[in-house]
Motif scaffolding. Structure first.
Motif, short mmCIF file in Angstrom:
data_model
loop_
_atom_site.label_atom_id
_atom_site.label_comp_id
_atom_site.label_asym_id
_atom_site.label_seq_id
_atom_site.Cartn_x
_atom_site.Cartn_y
_atom_site.Cartn_z
N ARG A 1 17.62 28.85 -16.71
CA ARG A 1 16.40 28.22 -17.22
C ARG A 1 16.62 26.72 -17.42
N THR A 2 17.73 26.35 -18.03
CA THR A 2 18.04 24.93 -18.24
C THR A 2 18.22 24.21 -16.91
N GLU A 3 18.88 24.87 -16.00
CA GLU A 3 19.12 24.30 -14.67
C GLU A 3 17.80 23.99 -13.96
N LEU A 4 16.84 24.92 -14.07
CA LEU A 4 15.56 24.73 -13.37
C LEU A 4 14.66 23.74 -14.10
N VAL A 5 14.52 23.91 -15.42
CA VAL A 5 13.53 23.13 -16.17
C VAL A 5 14.02 21.70 -16.43
N ARG A 6 15.28 21.53 -16.80
CA ARG A 6 15.76 20.21 -17.21
C ARG A 6 16.45 19.42 -16.11
N ILE A 7 16.93 20.08 -15.09
CA ILE A 7 17.68 19.38 -14.05
C ILE A 7 16.86 19.25 -12.77
N VAL A 8 16.37 20.37 -12.26
CA VAL A 8 15.76 20.37 -10.93
C VAL A 8 14.30 19.90 -10.99
N LEU A 9 13.51 20.43 -11.90
CA LEU A 9 12.08 20.09 -11.91
C LEU A 9 11.81 18.59 -12.09
N PRO A 10 12.55 17.87 -12.96
CA PRO A 10 12.30 16.42 -13.01
C PRO A 10 12.56 15.72 -11.68
N ILE A 11 13.48 16.23 -10.89
CA ILE A 11 13.77 15.61 -9.59
C ILE A 11 12.62 15.84 -8.61
N VAL A 12 12.07 17.07 -8.64
CA VAL A 12 11.01 17.42 -7.67
C VAL A 12 9.63 17.28 -8.28
N ALA A 13 9.50 16.56 -9.39
CA ALA A 13 8.19 16.39 -10.03
C ALA A 13 7.13 15.82 -9.09
N PRO A 14 7.47 14.83 -8.23
CA PRO A 14 6.44 14.38 -7.27
C PRO A 14 5.99 15.49 -6.33
N GLY A 15 6.91 16.35 -5.92
CA GLY A 15 6.53 17.47 -5.07
C GLY A 15 5.65 18.47 -5.79
N VAL A 16 5.93 18.71 -7.06
CA VAL A 16 5.08 19.60 -7.86
C VAL A 16 3.66 19.02 -7.97
N ALA A 17 3.58 17.70 -8.19
CA ALA A 17 2.27 17.05 -8.28
C ALA A 17 1.51 17.16 -6.96
N LEU B 1 4.95 13.98 -0.94
CA LEU B 1 4.79 14.27 0.47
C LEU B 1 5.95 13.70 1.27
N ALA B 2 6.49 12.55 0.82
CA ALA B 2 7.64 11.98 1.52
C ALA B 2 8.89 12.83 1.31
N MET B 3 8.99 13.50 0.14
CA MET B 3 10.16 14.34 -0.12
C MET B 3 10.24 15.48 0.86
N GLY B 4 9.09 16.08 1.17
CA GLY B 4 9.10 17.22 2.05
C GLY B 4 9.05 16.88 3.51
N ALA B 5 9.12 15.61 3.86
CA ALA B 5 9.03 15.22 5.26
C ALA B 5 10.32 15.58 6.00
N VAL B 6 10.17 15.84 7.28
CA VAL B 6 11.33 16.13 8.11
C VAL B 6 11.96 14.82 8.53
N LYS B 7 13.24 14.65 8.24
CA LYS B 7 13.92 13.39 8.56
C LYS B 7 14.41 13.41 9.99
#
Length: 283
Positions: A189-205, A277-283
């Motif tokens: 739970r801590t790993e997902l909520v406090r570590i990962v979600l803040p990083i992918v917050a633009p993707g969530v939005a 949208l840039a996070m999920g783009a194929v590089k």
């Protein structure tokens, strides 16, 4: 030598001309895309007589009468229904899609491709092919013309797309960050909520906004499964076209007010949307 010097002098000029031409072309395409929306907003301030002329008119008397008419014909309740269905379905979709996508990316299950194919396969059948059993089930449950039931159907429509989008965002999170959190004793739970979600917050939005727009603009289910109590904006707008003709001015006013919530949501989330949208783009 003189030829080389001439070429060097012409190079900046050609680059400037090309840049200017590209800018003009971009503005022209942008104007062509947004012109129907601008014309709709402009028509909303006209009278029905001026809006229905064979030759489009520009220099006419403008007023707010059409907006007053739209509000008087019951716009507020359908806007509330649309907001309720869109927000409720989007929140449920995110609550389900985030852990599912996390399990398919950072904490992969066995053969995640099979699960992804299953999720996307739920979109293979056209909605029209399943509307009769859906209607019969809702009728048996007494949930026809119910905004909660409509929201749950929107969850089923948007959930596969949200899982695919969120998986692409989670896949770009560096594994080293997660391993460092695990070494420090972080649980799941801590790993997902406090570590990962803040990083992918633009993707969530970005995912939330797309699901919100899809739910807001859905027409078919809202037309078949609602009548009065749970009527949403898209089928309500269709009521301005009847046997007596199309009421262009009042329809334009209603459409202008109907798109405002989506425009406001997109404007508020524009920074996170672009990053997401840039996070999920194929590089």
């Amino acid at each position: 030598m003189s030829t080389r010097v001439a070429r060097r002098r012409r190079a900046p000029l050609l680059s400037l001309v090309r840049g200017g031409a590209l800018t003009l072309a971009t503005w022209a395409i942008t104007f062509a895309v947004f012109f129907p929306i601008l014309w709709m907003v402009f028509t909303a301030f006209k009278s029905e007589k001026d809006a229905a002329t064979a030759v489009p008119t520009i220099f006419v008397e403008l007023s707010l009468r059409q907006f007053e008419s739209v509000i008087g014909q019951g716009l507020v309740p359908v806007l509330v229904n649309s907001l309720t269905a869109s927000l409720l379905s989007t929140m449920i979709v995110l609550a389900l899609a985030i852990p599912a996508a996390y399990g398919l990316s950072i904490r992969p299950i066995v053969k995640p491709q099979n699960a992804l194919f299953f999720f996307i396969s739920t979109r293979f059948m056209p909605i029209a092919a399943s509307i009769i059993p859906v209607y019969l089930i809702l009728k048996a449950l007494g949930a026809v013309d119910n905004i909660t039931a409509l929201s749950l159907l929107y969850v089923g429509i948007n959930l596969p797309l949200a899982i695919w989008m969120m998986r692409s965002f989670f896949s770009e999170v560096p594994v080293e960050i997660i391993e460092a959190a695990q070494v420090d004793g972080a649980n799941l739970r801590t790993e997902l909520v406090r570590i990962v979600l803040p990083i992918v917050a633009p993707g969530v939005a970005a995912t939330a906004l797309i699901c919100f727009i899809f739910a807001w603009n859905e027409y078919f289910l809202a037309t078949i499964l609602t009548s009065t109590m749970a009527r949403t904006t898209p089928p309500w707008l269709g009521g301005f076209v009847d046997g007596r003709g199309q009421f262009l001015a009042v329809l334009s006013a209603a459409s202008t007010l109907a798109v405002l919530p989506v425009v406001i949501a997109g404007w508020l989330a524009q920074k996170r949307l672009v990053r997401g949208l840039a996070m999920g783009a194929v590089k």
